[in-house]
Each structure stands twice: as structure tokens, then as C-alpha cells.
Design a protein around this motif. Structure first.
Motif, short mmCIF file in Angstrom:
data_model
loop_
_atom_site.label_atom_id
_atom_site.label_comp_id
_atom_site.label_asym_id
_atom_site.label_seq_id
_atom_site.Cartn_x
_atom_site.Cartn_y
_atom_site.Cartn_z
N ARG A 196 -73.45 80.75 55.58
CA ARG A 196 -73.24 80.96 57.02
C ARG A 196 -73.14 79.62 57.76
NH1 ARG A 196 -71.13 81.45 60.69
NH2 ARG A 196 -71.44 82.65 62.59
N ALA A 197 -73.94 78.64 57.34
CA ALA A 197 -73.90 77.32 57.98
C ALA A 197 -72.54 76.66 57.80
CB ALA A 197 -75.00 76.43 57.40
N ALA A 198 -72.03 76.70 56.57
CA ALA A 198 -70.72 76.09 56.31
C ALA A 198 -69.61 76.87 56.99
CB ALA A 198 -70.47 76.02 54.80
N LEU A 199 -69.76 78.19 57.04
CA LEU A 199 -68.75 79.02 57.68
C LEU A 199 -68.62 78.68 59.17
CD1 LEU A 199 -66.77 81.35 57.17
CD2 LEU A 199 -68.62 82.94 57.78
N HIS A 200 -69.72 78.28 59.78
CA HIS A 200 -69.70 77.92 61.20
C HIS A 200 -68.74 76.77 61.46
CE1 HIS A 200 -70.92 76.73 65.19
NE2 HIS A 200 -71.36 75.56 64.74
N VAL A 201 -68.83 75.70 60.68
CA VAL A 201 -67.93 74.56 60.94
C VAL A 201 -66.50 74.87 60.52
CG1 VAL A 201 -69.73 72.80 60.87
CG2 VAL A 201 -68.59 73.45 58.75
N ILE A 202 -66.35 75.76 59.55
CA ILE A 202 -65.00 76.19 59.16
C ILE A 202 -64.37 76.97 60.31
CG2 ILE A 202 -63.70 77.69 57.59
CD1 ILE A 202 -65.75 76.93 55.41
N GLU A 203 -65.15 77.84 60.92
CA GLU A 203 -64.65 78.63 62.06
C GLU A 203 -64.28 77.74 63.25
OE1 GLU A 203 -67.16 82.78 61.20
OE2 GLU A 203 -67.98 81.22 62.52
N LEU A 204 -64.94 76.59 63.35
CA LEU A 204 -64.61 75.64 64.42
C LEU A 204 -63.31 74.89 64.15
CD1 LEU A 204 -68.13 74.11 65.16
CD2 LEU A 204 -66.82 75.61 66.67
N GLY A 205 -62.82 75.00 62.91
CA GLY A 205 -61.56 74.35 62.58
C GLY A 205 -61.67 73.20 61.61
N HIS A 206 -62.89 72.90 61.13
CA HIS A 206 -63.06 71.79 60.19
C HIS A 206 -62.61 72.20 58.79
CE1 HIS A 206 -65.40 69.08 62.81
NE2 HIS A 206 -65.89 70.20 63.34
N ARG A 207 -61.89 71.29 58.16
CA ARG A 207 -61.51 71.48 56.76
C ARG A 207 -61.88 70.25 55.93
NH1 ARG A 207 -58.71 75.92 55.79
NH2 ARG A 207 -57.95 75.11 53.77
N HIS A 256 -62.13 79.71 51.74
CA HIS A 256 -61.12 79.33 52.73
C HIS A 256 -60.17 78.26 52.19
CE1 HIS A 256 -64.04 81.41 55.25
NE2 HIS A 256 -63.06 81.57 56.12
N GLY A 257 -60.14 78.15 50.87
CA GLY A 257 -59.18 77.25 50.25
C GLY A 257 -59.42 75.79 50.52
N ILE A 258 -60.68 75.42 50.80
CA ILE A 258 -61.01 74.03 51.11
C ILE A 258 -61.51 73.34 49.84
CG2 ILE A 258 -62.51 72.50 52.44
CD1 ILE A 258 -62.59 74.68 54.60
N GLU A 259 -60.84 72.28 49.45
CA GLU A 259 -61.26 71.50 48.30
C GLU A 259 -61.99 70.25 48.78
OE1 GLU A 259 -58.15 70.64 45.57
OE2 GLU A 259 -57.51 72.74 45.38
N MET A 260 -63.23 70.10 48.35
CA MET A 260 -64.04 68.96 48.77
C MET A 260 -63.98 67.87 47.71
SD MET A 260 -68.13 68.78 49.61
CE MET A 260 -68.53 68.92 47.85
N PRO A 261 -63.59 66.66 48.07
CA PRO A 261 -63.61 65.56 47.10
C PRO A 261 -65.03 65.37 46.56
CG PRO A 261 -62.42 64.92 49.08
CD PRO A 261 -63.09 66.23 49.38
N PRO A 262 -65.18 65.09 45.27
CA PRO A 262 -66.53 64.94 44.69
C PRO A 262 -67.39 63.92 45.42
CG PRO A 262 -64.86 64.99 42.96
CD PRO A 262 -64.12 64.92 44.26
N GLN A 263 -66.78 62.85 45.93
CA GLN A 263 -67.57 61.80 46.58
C GLN A 263 -68.11 62.23 47.94
OE1 GLN A 263 -64.38 61.68 45.83
NE2 GLN A 263 -63.11 60.65 47.38
N TRP A 264 -67.68 63.39 48.43
CA TRP A 264 -68.20 63.89 49.71
C TRP A 264 -69.48 64.70 49.56
CZ3 TRP A 264 -63.50 65.83 53.13
CH2 TRP A 264 -62.70 64.72 53.46
N HIS A 265 -70.00 64.82 48.36
CA HIS A 265 -71.29 65.48 48.15
C HIS A 265 -72.29 64.44 47.65
CE1 HIS A 265 -73.96 68.56 45.79
NE2 HIS A 265 -74.58 68.04 46.84
N VAL A 266 -73.34 64.22 48.45
CA VAL A 266 -74.38 63.24 48.11
C VAL A 266 -75.72 63.96 48.05
CG1 VAL A 266 -75.45 61.05 48.71
CG2 VAL A 266 -73.07 61.50 49.37
N GLU A 267 -76.48 63.73 46.97
CA GLU A 267 -77.83 64.29 46.83
C GLU A 267 -78.85 63.21 47.16
OE1 GLU A 267 -78.78 66.31 43.23
OE2 GLU A 267 -76.81 67.24 43.05
N VAL A 268 -79.86 63.57 47.95
CA VAL A 268 -80.88 62.59 48.36
C VAL A 268 -82.26 63.23 48.35
CG1 VAL A 268 -79.27 61.29 49.81
CG2 VAL A 268 -80.62 63.15 50.81
N PRO A 269 -83.32 62.42 48.24
CA PRO A 269 -84.67 62.93 48.48
C PRO A 269 -84.82 63.33 49.94
CG PRO A 269 -84.73 60.84 47.29
CD PRO A 269 -83.32 61.02 47.80
N TYR A 270 -85.92 64.06 50.22
CA TYR A 270 -86.15 64.52 51.59
C TYR A 270 -86.72 63.41 52.46
CZ TYR A 270 -85.55 69.51 50.40
OH TYR A 270 -85.05 70.72 50.02
#
Length: 344
Positions: free
Chosen positions: A173-184, A213-227
Motif C-alpha cells: 500500500r505504501a508503494a502504491l501511494h507514490v505510484i498513484e501520485l505518478g512516480h515511476r 504496474h510494470g515498473i522496473e527498479m534498477p538494482p542500485q536503487w535498493h539499499v539495505e541499512v541498519p536501523y
């Protein structure tokens, strides 16, 4: 049954496994310095193999309850855990129970060791975070009939009691929100997924919304971090420094989102004009920030209280519901907006 378990899990079983006398086992457990280091190590391995917990058999032979519960959380640095534990302790105090708290650092071996310590001290039940646990922990809880509940997740397909939010659905639902705003052009800053099924479920939810929604995310756009804020800021610095950067970032929790917001401001980016940011949890600070944070609201206090209620009712012999889903909601605030022409 108690006698069978006691014989199986007791000192005699440890002695047989180690090939020593019960007296040697007793000395190693009660006065470690009285035996040699090699013998201590040998007996320790036997204890691990057998699953013996000192004093637990005596606990089983008693019909009295200690009216104490144990809780094992990954860390107390996370505000969400602190809020949950406070709510759990307040409820338990109101019904005459005491809470013992330990931490595991997202280490399954450490969680198993802490659980053994708590059970050996006679706790009546355990509150565990998530459903990613050591097989030895599941076996120990079954062998000693220790009731427990997994908090922070909703997994009705699993044979273990749980109370929490469907993390995958909420993140979707969180990701869907920015998709609905027009972000790809959407990036992810998640918590470390190792030994953290909540973080993994949230990443899966983010990715599912994009895939639908057919959005392909480049691998470098996902970063894992400690809290931590520092690590989240470093992740944001990396993403915002890319020549080809996202226009929206969905985050594994609010603390991570705070770091992204702070670094965006420091780097000269406007939120939400240049970058939309979404969090998860709805901590108290989220509505006070400027811009205030769009996030997924999860009733943390209620969730942990329900975990306590489940165990107290179960211990009282009352009928309980094994799987309890806690609702989530999207809270739209100032940190998200449609992408501007310059940011597309």
C-alpha cells in the motif's frame, strides 16, 4: 509425561551424551571451575545436543506459576520496540504479571541462548519478535511446553500463534501511494533482511506494487541499512548522488525515513518537490517533522498488549485465537506529492 521429559532432557541424558557421570555434569553446571576446560566444552556440547535447561524440570514438576513472562526483542534502540515493550509491561502489571526483557541483536543463536536463560528462570511464557527463529528454539519450546507468541507479523499459514500486521500488504500500500501520485522512478531503503522476516516482507510488498504496474527498479536503487539515522543518511546520500536517481523513496521504517529526509534537506533537495519519501510505523515524531512524514500507521502499543493478553489468557486455560491480524492504514502527510516536471 513429565517424568519422560525429565529423563529425556535431564542431567542423565546430558551425561549419557557426553559419556561422563552425572556427578561430572552437575559439577560442570554448578561449579564450572571445578572441572577442566576440555570437559566443560564436552559437557556444553552435550547440553546443546540434548536441549537440557538447568532447573526447567523442577519447574515442570510444580503446578505453581511464576506470573512472569519473558520478551526477546532484537534491540531496544528502535523507538518502536520501546513503545511496544512499554505497552506490554503496562498491561502485564495491571494483571499481576512481571516482564523480563532481553535482546538478541537479530542473532538467532543469541535469541536461543536468551530464551534458555528465561525458561531456566521459570518464566511462564515468551513474547518473540517475528517468526524467524532458530530450530533449536522451536524444539525447546515444544519439549518444555512453553507457550509463546510471535509479535509484529500476521502469518495465518504458520502453525504458531502470532499477532501483528501483514507487513507485505502494508508495504504494498505504501508503494502504491507514490505510484498513484505518478512516480515511476522509485527507490527502496530497507532494513537489513537477514534474520528479519518483517523487513523481507516489506521489501516484497514494495516490489510487488512496482511489478504490478510494470515498473522496473534498477538494482542500485535498493539499499539495505541498519536501523540508524546515520546509516539511513548514508543510503540517501548514495541514492541522491546517482546521476540517474529515483524521484520517490519508500523506507522500511520511520527511522530510516527520517534519515532520508534529513540527508535530502542537507543535500539541497526539496521534499516533496524533488523527492517523495514514505515511512512505515508512524512514530510520534513523524507528524511533527517539517515536512511531516507520509507513513503506514501500525498500532504498536495495541499489538504488544494483545500479545500479552494472548499469553495470560492461554495460561489461564481460556480459549484463545492463534492468529490475530492488526489493521494498518496509510497516513498521507507532507512528504509525498506528484513528481514535478524537473524531477521526472
Amino acid at each position: 509425561m513429565v517424568m519422560e521429559r525429565s529423563a529425556k532432557q535431564g542431567i542423565r541424558a546430558v551425561a549419557a551424551e557426553a559419556g561422563v557421570s552425572t556427578a561430572s555434569v552437575s559439577r560442570a553446571l554448578n561449579n564450572p571451575d571445578s572441572v577442566s576446560a576440555p570437559l566443560r566444552a564436552r559437557i556444553a556440547r552435550a547440553v546443546e545436543t540434548v536441549g537440557y535447561i538447568p532447573h526447567a524440570p523442577a519447574r515442570e514438576l510444580s503446578s505453581r506459576r511464576s506470573r512472569t513472562l519473558g520478551a526477546i526483542v532484537p534491540t531496544i534502540d528502535n523507538t518502536m520496540f520501546a513503545r511496544g515493550i512499554a505497552s506490554l509491561q503496562k498491561y502485564l502489571s495491571s494483571v499481576g504479571y512481571m516482564l523480563f526483557l532481553t535482546t538478541s541483536g537479530y542473532d538467532l543463536d543469541a535469541e536461543l541462548e536468551q530464551a534458555r536463560n528465561l525458561v531456566s528462570r521459570g518464566v511462564d511464557g515468551l513474547v518473540l519478535r517475528g517468526d524467524c527463529h532458530h530450530d533449536g528454539l522451536r524444539k525447546m519450546l515444544a519439549d518444555y511446553s512453553v507457550p509463546f507468541i510471535n509479535v509484529g507479523i500476521y502469518r495465518p499459514d504458520r502453525p504458531y500463534p502470532c499477532v501483528g500486521t501483514d507487513n507485505e500488504a502494508a508495504a504494498h500500500r505504501a508503494a502504491l501511494h507514490v505510484i498513484e501520485l505518478g512516480h515511476r522512478r522509485i527507490g527502496i531503503v530497507s532494513a537489513l533482511q537477514r534474520n528479519n522476516d518483517r523487513a523481507s516482507a516489506r521489501v516484497a510488498g514494495f516490489r510487488r506494487a512496482m511489478a504490478e504496474h510494470g515498473i522496473e527498479m534498477p538494482p542500485q536503487w535498493h539499499v539495505e541499512v541498519p536501523y540508524t539515522l546515520d546509516d539511513a543518511r548514508e543510503a540517501a546520500r548514495y541514492l541522491l548522488g546517482l546521476k540517474d536517481r529515483p524521484t520517490a523513496v519508500v523506507c522500511g521504517n520511520d527511522v530510516i525515513a527520517y534519515g532520508v529526509l534529513l540527508e535530502a534537506e542537507r543535500s539541497g533537495f526539496s521534499v516533496p518537490d524533488d523527492l517523495s519519501v514514505v515511512g512505515f510505523d508512524d512514530l510520534d515524531w513523524s507528524r511533527h517533522l517539517r515536512p511531516s512524514l507520509t507513513t503506514i500507521h501500525v498500532p504498536t502499543g495495541d499489538t504488544w498488549q494483545r500479545a500479552g493478553e494472548y499469553l495470560v489468557r492461554h495460561l489461564a486455560g481460556e480459549q484463545t485465537i492463534m492468529h490475530h491480524e492488526v489493521d494498518y492504514s496509510l497516513i498521507v502527510r507532507e512528504s509525498t506529492a506528484s513528481p514535478t516536471r524537473s524531477s521526472k
